[in-house]
Design a protein around this motif. Structure first.
Motif, PDB file in Angstrom:
ATOM      1  N   PHE A 115      27.438  24.338  84.456  1.00 58.38           N
ATOM      2  CA  PHE A 115      26.714  24.508  85.328  1.00 58.38           C
ATOM      3  C   PHE A 115      25.998  25.975  85.790  1.00 58.38           C
ATOM      4  CE2 PHE A 115      24.435  24.103  89.364  1.00 58.38           C
ATOM      5  CZ  PHE A 115      23.357  23.243  89.043  1.00 58.38           C
ATOM      6  N   LEU A 116      26.963  26.832  86.495  1.00 61.48           N
ATOM      7  CA  LEU A 116      26.731  28.185  86.929  1.00 61.48           C
ATOM      8  C   LEU A 116      26.130  29.177  85.771  1.00 61.48           C
ATOM      9  CD1 LEU A 116      26.912  29.941  89.540  1.00 61.48           C
ATOM     10  CD2 LEU A 116      29.047  30.238  89.050  1.00 61.48           C
ATOM     11  N   ASP A 117      26.851  29.293  83.921  1.00 65.03           N
ATOM     12  CA  ASP A 117      26.477  29.445  83.467  1.00 65.03           C
ATOM     13  C   ASP A 117      25.272  29.691  82.324  1.00 65.03           C
ATOM     14  OD1 ASP A 117      29.180  30.830  83.226  1.00 65.03           O
ATOM     15  OD2 ASP A 117      30.264  29.576  82.193  1.00 65.03           O
ATOM     16  N   MET A 118      24.348  28.619  82.882  1.00 67.44           N
ATOM     17  CA  MET A 118      23.297  27.949  82.478  1.00 67.44           C
ATOM     18  C   MET A 118      22.201  29.449  83.332  1.00 67.44           C
ATOM     19  SD  MET A 118      22.364  24.271  82.818  1.00 67.44           S
ATOM     20  CE  MET A 118      21.922  23.849  84.332  1.00 67.44           C
ATOM     21  N   GLU A 119      23.043  29.287  84.227  1.00 72.39           N
ATOM     22  CA  GLU A 119      22.023  30.480  85.432  1.00 72.39           C
ATOM     23  C   GLU A 119      20.609  29.933  86.157  1.00 72.39           C
ATOM     24  OE1 GLU A 119      21.402  34.227  82.728  1.00 72.39           O
ATOM     25  OE2 GLU A 119      23.976  34.138  83.030  1.00 72.39           O
ATOM     26  N   VAL A 120      19.496  29.313  85.021  1.00 75.80           N
ATOM     27  CA  VAL A 120      18.533  29.143  85.887  1.00 75.80           C
ATOM     28  C   VAL A 120      18.096  27.295  85.338  1.00 75.80           C
ATOM     29  CG1 VAL A 120      15.638  29.173  85.140  1.00 75.80           C
ATOM     30  CG2 VAL A 120      17.458  31.131  84.974  1.00 75.80           C
ATOM     31  N   LEU A 121      17.224  26.877  86.746  1.00 77.32           N
ATOM     32  CA  LEU A 121      17.340  25.661  86.421  1.00 77.32           C
ATOM     33  C   LEU A 121      15.625  25.056  86.489  1.00 77.32           C
ATOM     34  CD1 LEU A 121      18.745  22.357  86.576  1.00 77.32           C
ATOM     35  CD2 LEU A 121      18.466  22.446  89.120  1.00 77.32           C
ATOM     36  N   THR A 122      15.105  24.934  86.389  1.00 76.71           N
ATOM     37  CA  THR A 122      13.828  24.544  86.195  1.00 76.71           C
ATOM     38  C   THR A 122      13.299  23.213  87.502  1.00 76.71           C
ATOM     39  OG1 THR A 122      13.495  24.779  84.262  1.00 76.71           O
ATOM     40  CG2 THR A 122      11.364  24.471  85.073  1.00 76.71           C
ATOM     41  N   GLY A 123      12.052  23.171  88.127  1.00 70.89           N
ATOM     42  CA  GLY A 123      11.869  22.328  89.068  1.00 70.89           C
ATOM     43  C   GLY A 123      10.449  22.087  88.718  1.00 70.89           C
ATOM     44  N   ILE A 124       9.712  21.113  89.115  1.00 64.28           N
ATOM     45  CA  ILE A 124       8.174  20.924  88.906  1.00 64.28           C
ATOM     46  C   ILE A 124       8.018  20.428  90.768  1.00 64.28           C
ATOM     47  CG2 ILE A 124       6.886  19.523  87.892  1.00 64.28           C
ATOM     48  CD1 ILE A 124       8.293  18.963  85.940  1.00 64.28           C
ATOM     49  N   GLU A 125       7.372  21.464  90.952  1.00 65.25           N
ATOM     50  CA  GLU A 125       6.016  20.740  92.137  1.00 65.25           C
ATOM     51  C   GLU A 125       5.034  18.918  92.045  1.00 65.25           C
ATOM     52  OE1 GLU A 125       2.968  22.948  95.691  1.00 65.25           O
ATOM     53  OE2 GLU A 125       3.659  23.638  94.012  1.00 65.25           O
ATOM     54  N   ARG A 126       5.335  18.437  93.278  1.00 57.89           N
ATOM     55  CA  ARG A 126       5.068  16.930  92.267  1.00 57.89           C
ATOM     56  C   ARG A 126       3.820  17.036  92.656  1.00 57.89           C
ATOM     57  NH1 ARG A 126       9.192  14.035  92.836  1.00 57.89           N
ATOM     58  NH2 ARG A 126      11.136  14.110  94.376  1.00 57.89           N
ATOM     59  N   GLU A 127       3.072  18.203  93.583  1.00 58.03           N
ATOM     60  CA  GLU A 127       1.569  18.148  93.691  1.00 58.03           C
ATOM     61  C   GLU A 127       0.859  19.077  93.105  1.00 58.03           C
ATOM     62  OE1 GLU A 127      -1.482  19.140  97.393  1.00 58.03           O
ATOM     63  OE2 GLU A 127       0.705  19.708  97.712  1.00 58.03           O
ATOM     64  N   THR A 128       1.392  19.914  92.810  1.00 57.03           N
ATOM     65  CA  THR A 128       0.164  21.132  91.637  1.00 57.03           C
ATOM     66  C   THR A 128       0.986  20.506  89.971  1.00 57.03           C
ATOM     67  OG1 THR A 128       1.743  22.748  91.932  1.00 57.03           O
ATOM     68  CG2 THR A 128      -0.385  22.160  93.697  1.00 57.03           C
ATOM     69  N   GLY A 129       2.133  20.176  89.764  1.00 57.11           N
ATOM     70  CA  GLY A 129       2.214  20.044  88.312  1.00 57.11           C
ATOM     71  C   GLY A 129       3.364  21.161  88.316  1.00 57.11           C
ATOM     72  N   LYS A 130       3.101  22.669  89.265  1.00 54.84           N
ATOM     73  CA  LYS A 130       3.687  23.730  88.628  1.00 54.84           C
ATOM     74  C   LYS A 130       4.317  23.414  88.371  1.00 54.84           C
ATOM     75  CE  LYS A 130       3.337  28.445  90.999  1.00 54.84           C
ATOM     76  NZ  LYS A 130       3.246  29.287  91.967  1.00 54.84           N
ATOM     77  N   ARG A 131       5.731  24.386  87.473  1.00 51.33           N
ATOM     78  CA  ARG A 131       6.698  24.598  87.052  1.00 51.33           C
ATOM     79  C   ARG A 131       7.004  25.920  88.069  1.00 51.33           C
ATOM     80  NH1 ARG A 131       8.524  21.758  81.853  1.00 51.33           N
ATOM     81  NH2 ARG A 131      10.407  22.881  82.459  1.00 51.33           N
ATOM     82  N   ILE A 132       8.188  25.691  88.406  1.00 49.59           N
ATOM     83  CA  ILE A 132       8.860  26.861  89.219  1.00 49.59           C
ATOM     84  C   ILE A 132      10.702  26.822  88.963  1.00 49.59           C
ATOM     85  CG2 ILE A 132      10.172  27.430  91.433  1.00 49.59           C
ATOM     86  CD1 ILE A 132       7.616  25.686  92.763  1.00 49.59           C
ATOM     87  N   SER A 133      10.584  28.459  88.322  1.00 51.15           N
ATOM     88  CA  SER A 133      12.264  28.292  88.408  1.00 51.15           C
ATOM     89  C   SER A 133      13.803  28.496  89.385  1.00 51.15           C
ATOM     90  CB  SER A 133      12.596  29.333  87.444  1.00 51.15           C
ATOM     91  OG  SER A 133      11.595  29.495  85.629  1.00 51.15           O
ATOM     92  N   PHE A 134      14.484  28.163  88.867  1.00 51.64           N
ATOM     93  CA  PHE A 134      15.309  28.670  90.024  1.00 51.64           C
ATOM     94  C   PHE A 134      16.716  29.245  89.794  1.00 51.64           C
ATOM     95  CE2 PHE A 134      12.768  25.624  91.854  1.00 51.64           C
ATOM     96  CZ  PHE A 134      12.520  25.538  93.120  1.00 51.64           C
ATOM     97  N   GLN A 135      17.244  30.534  90.196  1.00 49.97           N
ATOM     98  CA  GLN A 135      18.828  30.900  89.917  1.00 49.97           C
ATOM     99  C   GLN A 135      18.884  30.080  90.454  1.00 49.97           C
ATOM    100  OE1 GLN A 135      19.030  34.934  90.996  1.00 49.97           O
ATOM    101  NE2 GLN A 135      20.811  35.213  90.395  1.00 49.97           N
ATOM    102  N   ILE A 136      20.223  30.135  89.187  1.00 45.95           N
ATOM    103  CA  ILE A 136      21.661  28.830  90.202  1.00 45.95           C
ATOM    104  C   ILE A 136      22.796  30.233  90.717  1.00 45.95           C
ATOM    105  CG2 ILE A 136      23.403  26.933  89.238  1.00 45.95           C
ATOM    106  CD1 ILE A 136      21.950  26.695  87.189  1.00 45.95           C
ATOM    107  N   CYS A 137      23.069  29.989  91.858  1.00 42.95           N
ATOM    108  CA  CYS A 137      24.404  31.205  91.850  1.00 42.95           C
ATOM    109  C   CYS A 137      25.373  30.003  93.024  1.00 42.95           C
ATOM    110  CB  CYS A 137      23.313  31.974  93.541  1.00 42.95           C
ATOM    111  SG  CYS A 137      22.858  33.029  92.777  1.00 42.95           S
ATOM    112  N   GLN A 138      26.495  30.876  93.245  1.00 46.26           N
ATOM    113  CA  GLN A 138      28.061  30.245  93.903  1.00 46.26           C
ATOM    114  C   GLN A 138      27.513  30.558  95.504  1.00 46.26           C
ATOM    115  OE1 GLN A 138      31.130  29.104  91.530  1.00 46.26           O
ATOM    116  NE2 GLN A 138      31.182  27.773  93.668  1.00 46.26           N
ATOM    117  N   ALA A 139      27.677  29.401  95.942  1.00 49.43           N
ATOM    118  CA  ALA A 139      27.379  29.516  97.230  1.00 49.43           C
ATOM    119  C   ALA A 139      28.183  30.451  98.472  1.00 49.43           C
ATOM    120  CB  ALA A 139      27.121  27.906  98.821  1.00 49.43           C
ATOM    121  N   LYS A 140      28.299  31.443  98.131  1.00 49.14           N
ATOM    122  CA  LYS A 140      28.942  32.763  99.009  1.00 49.14           C
ATOM    123  C   LYS A 140      29.558  32.738 100.227  1.00 49.14           C
ATOM    124  CE  LYS A 140      29.857  34.949  95.061  1.00 49.14           C
ATOM    125  NZ  LYS A 140      31.261  34.743  93.613  1.00 49.14           N
ATOM    126  N   ARG A 141      28.722  32.389 100.875  1.00 52.52           N
ATOM    127  CA  ARG A 141      28.809  31.975 102.005  1.00 52.52           C
ATOM    128  C   ARG A 141      29.954  31.428 102.876  1.00 52.52           C
ATOM    129  NH1 ARG A 141      24.834  29.271 101.077  1.00 52.52           N
ATOM    130  NH2 ARG A 141      24.105  26.411 102.197  1.00 52.52           N
TER     131      ARG A 141
END
Length: 411
Positions: A115-141
């Motif tokens: 899952f971490l090696d994918m690096e990028v995950l896609t999300g879709i804004e429900r209201e506008t349908g815009k595709r947003i890319s999210f970077q996958i990171c370990q929660a280092k805190r």
């Protein structure tokens, strides 16, 4: 063979009824119950006191500094709980526009790495349908919190015990890759094959409470230098709740505990801030300890207590199996057999839960491998935390016994 406690008084009362002569029965009762009975009660009391003394002298090493972690739904968090506290305070603070979304992945280490090696995950804004890319990171805190805990142990001169990271290492942050994007928007994530593993709205808790304290300063004369000893009074009843770790910006030369006080020896005349970190060990009646609790607490046995006092060594297979059982927690970890190898081969399980504590001791590691063949507990094949328990066990064994490289593998 099970030892059963003999009820002296019940036995005597039963046998007294067999005496027909009332005067003789009365005399026997006075002699056996009121006279010898008092002697027996006194003897049992002394034996119990001796047993408690032996148990106290053979206390489990560092039993006041065990760490517990669990995961709950954010909505179930109770801020007045006296045992569970957020690992990171920022997780419970209300932030209008978060710059990340944190998820928990209920999967084994191999799937978490994929899952971490994918690096990028896609999300879709429900209201506008815009595709947003999210970077996958370990929660280092959470790793940073463990680093801080490790430093606290070192500065308080308490030997470090591996913290079970089974829960904390499964938290991931999803960070928008576009600056104008915000997680205040309603986003539908495209989980794909990971949907059955993803848990949203989870909060990690542990048993460490942070308390700010005040100190009293006074000077102690020395022959060749001047030191200052700062007395810190513990809040009432805190000493009995668990081990204490002191944090201050000043360099502490030594720490001494006396009843409900802590004495810090420094070269500075005053200390501005002192924080006490307490690792709670006793949960109050009526409070939930939680489910899926992971801990570095060791099983309490007389043998473990004795070994902790005379020295921790492994010289026989029996001692190895005892150490494994001692650190197996709620799982049953069975060692089928072990072997000593010259190098690593095949699919292995490594004890890697202390990597954040610093660089390896041996840079050019040529030690031989002690390979444990582990039989998985029946019914636990799909339990993603079983492997984490094995990794914790190997991590602590590696820390205690550095002659070999400790590696495991499932049969």
């Amino acid at each position: 063979m099970i030892e059963k406690q003999f009820d002296y008084k019940t036995y005597i009362n039963k046998r007294l009824k067999e005496i027909d002569d009332l005067e003789e029965r009365r005399f026997a009762k006075e002699l056996l119950l009121e006279s010898l009975g008092n002697v027996l009660d006194w003897t049992e009391k002394k034996y119990k006191a001796l047993e408690e003394r032996v148990q106290k002298e053979l206390a489990m090493p560092w039993e006041q500094f065990y760490t517990y972690t669990t995961v709950i739904d954010e909505k179930d968090y109770d801020p007045i709980h006296t045992f569970w506290f957020p690992v990171c305070q920022e997780d419970i603070e209300e932030i209008k526009e978060r710059n990340r979304k944190t998820i928990y992945l209920a999967a084994d280490k191999e799937k978490c790495q994929r899952f971490l090696d994918m690096e990028v995950l896609t999300g879709i804004e429900r209201e506008t349908g815009k595709r947003i890319s999210f970077q996958i990171c370990q929660a280092k805190r959470y790793e940073e919190k463990l680093k801080k805990l490790h430093n606290l142990f070192i500065s308080n001169h308490i030997p470090w015990q591996t913290v079970h990271m089974g829960h904390l290492e499964r938290f991931f942050d999803l960070i928008p890759m576009e600056e104008e994007s915000s997680l205040s928007l309603d986003v539908q994530f495209q989980w794909g094959e990971w949907e059955k593993y993803v848990r949203e709205g989870k909060l990690p808790l542990w048993n460490m409470e942070k308390i700010q304290l005040q100190s009293r300063e006074y000077r102690r004369p020395c022959i060749d230098d001047v030191f200052y000893e700062h007395m810190v009074a513990l809040p009432k009843g805190k000493k009995e709740e668990g081990g204490c770790l002191v944090e201050t910006l000043s360099k502490v030369l030594s720490i001494r505990y006396e009843e409900d006080k802590i004495f810090l020896k420094t070269r500075e005349e005053s200390i501005e801030e002192i924080f006490l970190y307490q690792l709670k060990q006793n949960i109050r009646e009526g409070e939930e300890k939680g489910e899926w609790v992971l801990s570095n607490a060791k099983k309490d046995t007389l043998c473990a207590r004795y070994v902790g006092q005379v020295g921790n060594v492994i010289q026989t297979p029996g001692e190895l199996y005892r150490k494994v059982e001692e650190m197996s927690g709620d799982y049953k970890i069975t060692i089928e057999h072990y072997e000593i190898r010259e190098k690593l081969e095949g699919k292995i399980v490594k004890g890697d839960m202390n990597e954040y504590a610093g660089a390896p001791l041996f840079e050019k590691d040529k030690r031989r491998v002690l390979y444990l063949h582990i039989q998985k507990e029946e019914g636990r094949e799909e339990d993603y935390l079983y492997e984490a328990q094995v990794r914790y066990m190997l991590s602590q064994l590696q820390r205690e016994f550095q002659e070999y490289k400790w590696i495991g593998g499932f049969e």
